[in-house]
Enzyme design. Structure first.
Site, PDB file in Angstrom:
ATOM      1  N   THR A 187       5.552  -2.005   1.392  1.00  0.00           N
ATOM      2  CA  THR A 187       4.766  -1.201   2.332  1.00  0.00           C
ATOM      3  C   THR A 187       4.211  -2.128   3.414  1.00  0.00           C
ATOM      4  O   THR A 187       4.732  -3.238   3.601  1.00  0.00           O
ATOM      5  CB  THR A 187       3.645  -0.430   1.582  1.00  0.00           C
ATOM      6  OG1 THR A 187       3.044   0.505   2.471  1.00  0.00           O
ATOM      7  CG2 THR A 187       2.564  -1.359   1.044  1.00  0.00           C
ATOM      8  N   ASN A 188       3.192  -1.712   4.122  1.00  0.00           N
ATOM      9  CA  ASN A 188       2.576  -2.566   5.144  1.00  0.00           C
ATOM     10  C   ASN A 188       1.062  -2.344   5.128  1.00  0.00           C
ATOM     11  O   ASN A 188       0.553  -1.568   4.325  1.00  0.00           O
ATOM     12  CB  ASN A 188       3.189  -2.271   6.522  1.00  0.00           C
ATOM     13  CG  ASN A 188       3.037  -0.814   6.886  1.00  0.00           C
ATOM     14  OD1 ASN A 188       1.935  -0.323   7.052  1.00  0.00           O
ATOM     15  ND2 ASN A 188       4.154  -0.096   6.988  1.00  0.00           N
ATOM     16  N   GLU A 189       0.374  -3.017   6.016  1.00  0.00           N
ATOM     17  CA  GLU A 189      -1.098  -3.066   6.002  1.00  0.00           C
ATOM     18  C   GLU A 189      -1.777  -1.826   6.574  1.00  0.00           C
ATOM     19  O   GLU A 189      -2.994  -1.771   6.627  1.00  0.00           O
ATOM     20  CB  GLU A 189      -1.568  -4.258   6.847  1.00  0.00           C
ATOM     21  CG  GLU A 189      -1.233  -5.610   6.268  1.00  0.00           C
ATOM     22  CD  GLU A 189      -2.389  -6.167   5.451  1.00  0.00           C
ATOM     23  OE1 GLU A 189      -3.209  -5.372   4.976  1.00  0.00           O
ATOM     24  OE2 GLU A 189      -2.464  -7.388   5.322  1.00  0.00           O
ATOM     25  N   ALA A 231       2.836   3.894  10.447  1.00  0.00           N
ATOM     26  CA  ALA A 231       3.553   2.612  10.371  1.00  0.00           C
ATOM     27  C   ALA A 231       4.657   2.799   9.332  1.00  0.00           C
ATOM     28  O   ALA A 231       4.483   2.515   8.142  1.00  0.00           O
ATOM     29  CB  ALA A 231       2.596   1.502   9.968  1.00  0.00           C
TER      30      ALA A 231
END
Ligand code: CTP
Length: 231
Positions: free
Chosen positions: A18-20, A86
């Protein structure tokens, strides 16, 4: 419609990439739209913040493929889409139903490209529909944002950077908005809820120019200095 948050791309039942993204920007935008009486639907990836709109106005998804599927149901009927999510660009090429055991010293993972939701909408978009994208850039910022604006057929793109106090996870952000004609408007560091209002005022301007009859006003927002049409 607003897309928000990250997506998760699972490798096995307990692991994912995943991402932040915290979802704060998308949630602030959806909340501001809702408070101004706009009929809003938010397609949200997994986040841990409080929803700013009623539960029935949110579709929760996990992966990029699920986000595309949920968005596709609305592509034909929405007036405008704001793509703040995102979305993970890649997902694991295979998924294991069982937890992957550690065996080899070096583990290699293969990834395949995810669908680009904004690009798909850009291909289908009708004359009377508007889309605004986001670009999180670290280098060649203006050039990269302009390419995304064109490729995804956005009417405007919100540019931000992953600096301290800006972007992922923070309550504040510093943005610039680029329009189709490449004019750029810079905004100072502000709380994301104020940034949301700046973006919606920009959307209102595009909308007034492109869709609405002269004089009609989709967002009865209070006027702010320097917010309308200055380039
Ligand atoms: N986006 C999307 N679906 C994707 C990837 C991006 O809808 N699979 C949207 C984002 O919500 C954002 C815009 O497209 O509004 C640009 O996203 P970004 O991640 O900055 O760009 P990418 O096209 O993924 O390019 P890159 O990661 O190479 O910078």
């Amino acid at each position: 419609m607003v897309t928000a948050g990250p997506t998760r791309e699972y490798l096995d039942p307990v692991r994912f990439i995943t991402n932040e993204s915290s979802g704060k920007m998308g949630y602030a935008i959806a909340g501001t739209l809702y408070r101004h009486g706009v009929d809003v639907i938010m397609i949200s990836g997994p986040v841990s913040i409080k929803p700013p709109i009623p539960a029935e106005k949110i579709i929760h998804v996990v992966s990029a493929e699920e986000m595309l599927e949920a968005c596709s149901q609305y592509f034909k009927i929405v007036d405008a889409v704001i793509f703040t999510a995102a979305v993970a660009d890649y997902r694991p090429a295979s998924w294991s139903g069982q937890k992957i055991k550690k065996t080899a010293q070096v583990q290699r993972l293969e990834f395949v490209k995810n669908p680009d939701i904004a690009y798909e909408f850009g291909k289908l978009k009708k004359e009377d529909q508007i889309s605004v994208g986001f670009a999180l850039e670290t280098d060649d910022i203006i050039d990269n944002a302009a390419k995304k604006l064109e490729k995804k057929n956005f009417d405007a793109i919100v540019i931000n950077s992953p600096n301290k106090e800006e972007g992922f996870g923070y309550d504040t952000n510093r943005i610039a908005i680029m329009r189709k004609d490449r004019t750029l408007k810079n905004f100072p560091l502000k709380p994301k809820k104020d940034i949301a209002l700046d973006i919606l005022k920009e959307l209102e301007t595009l909308w007034t120019h492109n869709i609405l009859q002269p004089g009609s006003d989709p967002f009865p927002l209070e006027a702010g200095p320097g917010c309308h049409g200055d380039k």
